[in-house]
Enzyme design. Sequence first.
Site, PDB file in Angstrom:
ATOM      1  N   LYS A  23       0.835  -1.221   0.000  1.00  0.00           N
ATOM      2  CA  LYS A  23       0.000   0.000   0.000  1.00  0.00           C
ATOM      3  C   LYS A  23       0.867   1.268   0.000  1.00  0.00           C
ATOM      4  CE  LYS A  23      -2.513   2.697   3.439  1.00  0.00           C
ATOM      5  NZ  LYS A  23      -1.453   3.398   4.142  1.00  0.00           N
ATOM      6  N   ASN A  24       1.813   1.340   0.936  1.00  0.00           N
ATOM      7  CA  ASN A  24       2.534   2.603   1.074  1.00  0.00           C
ATOM      8  C   ASN A  24       3.540   2.843  -0.046  1.00  0.00           C
ATOM      9  OD1 ASN A  24       1.000   3.347   3.221  1.00  0.00           O
ATOM     10  ND2 ASN A  24       2.503   2.757   4.787  1.00  0.00           N
ATOM     11  N   ARG A  94      -3.858  10.253   3.197  1.00  0.00           N
ATOM     12  CA  ARG A  94      -2.677  11.057   3.492  1.00  0.00           C
ATOM     13  C   ARG A  94      -1.813  11.246   2.233  1.00  0.00           C
ATOM     14  NH1 ARG A  94      -1.228  14.176   7.232  1.00  0.00           N
ATOM     15  NH2 ARG A  94       1.000  14.459   7.453  1.00  0.00           N
ATOM     16  N   CYS A 118      -5.142   8.636   8.381  1.00  0.00           N
ATOM     17  CA  CYS A 118      -5.482   8.179   9.727  1.00  0.00           C
ATOM     18  C   CYS A 118      -5.185   9.262  10.761  1.00  0.00           C
ATOM     19  CB  CYS A 118      -4.656   6.942  10.088  1.00  0.00           C
ATOM     20  SG  CYS A 118      -5.187   5.457   9.240  1.00  0.00           S
ATOM     21  N   ARG A 123       0.247  15.371  12.573  1.00  0.00           N
ATOM     22  CA  ARG A 123       1.038  14.874  11.437  1.00  0.00           C
ATOM     23  C   ARG A 123       1.403  16.061  10.538  1.00  0.00           C
ATOM     24  NH1 ARG A 123      -1.741   9.574   8.882  1.00  0.00           N
ATOM     25  NH2 ARG A 123       0.368   9.154   8.138  1.00  0.00           N
ATOM     26  N   PRO A 124       2.347  16.897  10.998  1.00  0.00           N
ATOM     27  CA  PRO A 124       2.695  18.082  10.216  1.00  0.00           C
ATOM     28  C   PRO A 124       3.398  17.714   8.911  1.00  0.00           C
ATOM     29  CG  PRO A 124       4.208  17.817  12.067  1.00  0.00           C
ATOM     30  CD  PRO A 124       3.165  16.749  12.206  1.00  0.00           C
ATOM     31  N   ILE A 125       3.433  18.681   7.960  1.00  0.00           N
ATOM     32  CA  ILE A 125       4.190  18.430   6.726  1.00  0.00           C
ATOM     33  C   ILE A 125       5.230  19.531   6.509  1.00  0.00           C
ATOM     34  CG2 ILE A 125       2.426  17.017   5.569  1.00  0.00           C
ATOM     35  CD1 ILE A 125       1.730  19.516   3.889  1.00  0.00           C
ATOM     36  N   ASP A 126       5.718  20.081   7.636  1.00  0.00           N
ATOM     37  CA  ASP A 126       6.688  21.176   7.539  1.00  0.00           C
ATOM     38  C   ASP A 126       7.969  20.771   6.805  1.00  0.00           C
ATOM     39  OD1 ASP A 126       6.778  19.573  10.015  1.00  0.00           O
ATOM     40  OD2 ASP A 126       8.604  20.684  10.431  1.00  0.00           O
ATOM     41  N   ASP A 307       3.692   0.921  12.087  1.00  0.00           N
ATOM     42  CA  ASP A 307       2.451   0.358  11.537  1.00  0.00           C
ATOM     43  C   ASP A 307       2.200  -1.071  12.029  1.00  0.00           C
ATOM     44  OD1 ASP A 307       2.201   2.708  10.173  1.00  0.00           O
ATOM     45  OD2 ASP A 307       2.951   1.923   8.269  1.00  0.00           O
ATOM     46  N   ILE A 329       7.522   7.382  16.789  1.00  0.00           N
ATOM     47  CA  ILE A 329       7.080   8.007  15.526  1.00  0.00           C
ATOM     48  C   ILE A 329       5.806   8.827  15.752  1.00  0.00           C
ATOM     49  CG2 ILE A 329       6.533   7.622  13.077  1.00  0.00           C
ATOM     50  CD1 ILE A 329       9.262   6.489  13.746  1.00  0.00           C
ATOM     51  N   ARG A 399      -9.118   0.552   3.629  1.00  0.00           N
ATOM     52  CA  ARG A 399      -8.163   1.474   3.007  1.00  0.00           C
ATOM     53  C   ARG A 399      -6.830   0.778   2.761  1.00  0.00           C
ATOM     54  NH1 ARG A 399      -6.613   5.910   6.324  1.00  0.00           N
ATOM     55  NH2 ARG A 399      -5.087   5.913   4.672  1.00  0.00           N
TER      56      ARG A 399
HETATM   57  N1  EPU Z   1       6.896  14.606  10.532  1.00  0.00           N
HETATM   58  C1  EPU Z   1       7.071  15.929  10.823  1.00  0.00           C
HETATM   59  N2  EPU Z   1       7.078  16.807   9.773  1.00  0.00           N
HETATM   60  C2  EPU Z   1       6.937  16.406   8.491  1.00  0.00           C
HETATM   61  C3  EPU Z   1       6.766  15.035   8.202  1.00  0.00           C
HETATM   62  C4  EPU Z   1       6.748  14.153   9.274  1.00  0.00           C
HETATM   63  O1  EPU Z   1       7.200  16.333  11.969  1.00  0.00           O
HETATM   64  O2  EPU Z   1       6.971  17.250   7.595  1.00  0.00           O
HETATM   65  C5  EPU Z   1       6.854  13.647  11.660  1.00  0.00           C
HETATM   66  C6  EPU Z   1       5.474  12.995  11.778  1.00  0.00           C
HETATM   67  O3  EPU Z   1       4.586  13.789  12.522  1.00  0.00           O
HETATM   68  C7  EPU Z   1       5.809  11.698  12.451  1.00  0.00           C
HETATM   69  C8  EPU Z   1       7.166  11.349  11.886  1.00  0.00           C
HETATM   70  O4  EPU Z   1       7.714  12.569  11.366  1.00  0.00           O
HETATM   71  O5  EPU Z   1       5.928  11.899  13.823  1.00  0.00           O
HETATM   72  C9  EPU Z   1       7.139  10.300  10.792  1.00  0.00           C
HETATM   73  O6  EPU Z   1       6.323  10.699   9.736  1.00  0.00           O
HETATM   74  P1  EPU Z   1       6.557  10.222   8.240  1.00  0.00           P
HETATM   75  O7  EPU Z   1       6.595  11.443   7.404  1.00  0.00           O
HETATM   76  O8  EPU Z   1       7.705   9.277   8.142  1.00  0.00           O
HETATM   77  O9  EPU Z   1       5.217   9.448   7.957  1.00  0.00           O
HETATM   78  P2  EPU Z   1       4.256   9.583   6.731  1.00  0.00           P
HETATM   79  O10 EPU Z   1       5.053   9.682   5.482  1.00  0.00           O
HETATM   80  O11 EPU Z   1       3.214  10.595   6.995  1.00  0.00           O
HETATM   81  C10 EPU Z   1       4.240   7.012   6.254  1.00  0.00           C
HETATM   82  C11 EPU Z   1       3.165   5.979   6.123  1.00  0.00           C
HETATM   83  C12 EPU Z   1       2.560   5.686   7.471  1.00  0.00           C
HETATM   84  C13 EPU Z   1       3.667   5.239   8.414  1.00  0.00           C
HETATM   85  C14 EPU Z   1       4.782   6.288   8.463  1.00  0.00           C
HETATM   86  C15 EPU Z   1       5.968   5.862   9.300  1.00  0.00           C
HETATM   87  C16 EPU Z   1       2.314   6.410   3.911  1.00  0.00           C
HETATM   88  C17 EPU Z   1       1.203   6.905   3.064  1.00  0.00           C
HETATM   89  N3  EPU Z   1       2.147   6.485   5.221  1.00  0.00           N
HETATM   90  O12 EPU Z   1       3.572   8.180   6.766  1.00  0.00           O
HETATM   91  O13 EPU Z   1       1.638   4.630   7.272  1.00  0.00           O
HETATM   92  O14 EPU Z   1       3.128   5.048   9.691  1.00  0.00           O
HETATM   93  O15 EPU Z   1       5.250   6.570   7.133  1.00  0.00           O
HETATM   94  O16 EPU Z   1       6.533   4.707   8.802  1.00  0.00           O
HETATM   95  O17 EPU Z   1       3.309   5.920   3.402  1.00  0.00           O
HETATM   96  C18 EPU Z   1      -0.195   3.263   7.745  1.00  0.00           C
HETATM   97  O18 EPU Z   1       0.094   2.624   6.720  1.00  0.00           O
HETATM   98  O19 EPU Z   1      -1.042   2.860   8.593  1.00  0.00           O
HETATM   99  C19 EPU Z   1       0.490   4.537   7.979  1.00  0.00           C
HETATM  100  C20 EPU Z   1       0.047   5.433   8.839  1.00  0.00           C
END
Ligand code: EPU
Length: 420
Positions: A23-24, A94, A118, A123-126, A307, A329, A399
Amino acid sequence: MEEVIKIKGGKLLNGTIRVSGAKNATVALIPAAVLAYGKVKIVGIPNISDVNSLKDILEYMDVKVTTPNVDEIVIDTTNMENKPLVIDAVSKLRASYYFMGALLGKYKHVVIRMPGGCNLGPRPIDLHIKGFEALGAKIEYDNGNYILTADELTGANIYLDFASVGATINILMAAVYAKGRTLIENAAREPEIIDCINLLNKMGARIRGGGTSTIVIDGVEKLDGCFHEIIPDRIEAGTYIILAAAMGEHVIIENVIPYHLDSLLSKLKEIGVNITFSFDQVEIYKTDTPYECTNVKTMPFPGYATDLQAPLTALLTQAIGNSKITETIYSERFKHCQELNKMGANIILGPASATVVGPTKLTGGNVKATDLRCGAALVVAGLIAEGTTTIHDIYHIDRGYEDIVAKLSALGADIYRENI
Ligand code: EPU
């Protein structure tokens, strides 16, 4: 009317289960494909609702999407239009944020609604935004929409404060069309990132270092179509491995890359699961010795995957002693614990952590999938529990898990969907 999953627990599982495409990875590969000017064919697409949401987004942009077989997709961008992505489909997952990087890279302009996904706490994207800015983009936020624009993108050295999966993939998608060289330092190393890089390189990108903390991207002029097969879903595989450890007599899980699951496999061996693995499959046999408790800390790959935290927590309710689970995480990813406690578990929550006091008897009842992996944990618990477990809000499960009911029924589980 609501669709629920019902499980009559206590049945031993036997047989073989096949893992679907990741999926991811899929949710990154589909947005990545729009960077191409030719047709991209991807096979191994899981039949999950996140993929349907991404197809809706593509079709909204006049991208031609065909599915020659159920697990295949052909993406043709010939008539694509870079329309503002302010549609509902964007809020359903997401990963719609990967269109930020892809469209910024290709068109230097994106309008996109805040992504969904979820609820795991903040879950910021900064880090994504900082990366785009370093490449030369200007970012505005207006009324729930991001507007990204650049006259041109230029390669830059980008250090990620945290090895974020999403930021790593998003930045590299924008950087493939940037002028010159981009360096991502402290990049995430998850297998899904390598899969995405492999796709982009087949399209003609020049990316090195995937799977390490330093990724180097040399910008190119144009990307073409290609053929790509998705890696197996390590989280789906891990969920089935955990569930087999809970209730399996003899279960074989096929289409697995064991290396992707090293951290899980060693934890399971540590608690006493009888598990063996070969080239692309894992086998679990029932053991009569009760499982022992363990401590687990979630971490970026190759550490223990967040996960797989919730499903393992469900299994640890059956282990002797106190297991401490620490989240590094998502500090608030413990909603499944409240649901498991409703079934008889004894889980005590602490700051970014939980202590599972085991073993406890689990009993069926009404529980809610508060997010995707909570749903997976409740399926594990429901299979263990005495009586019938009714899982609500199963759209979260759909999902990310293809045909979960059919796959588990084939192992002999008493599991079915019902409209109530
Ligand atoms: N983070 C920040 N700022 C950012 C981006 C991330 O502070 O700009 C923080 C997040 O808040 C979190 C940590 O960094 O605390 C990790 O976030 P990451 O960006 O690695 O996660 P993601 O890309 O949003 C993906 C998977 C998640 C999985 C995480 C960690 C996808 C679509 N989602 O999320 O999958 O938990 O990596 O491995 O690939 C799931 O499949 O159930 C799921 C939530």
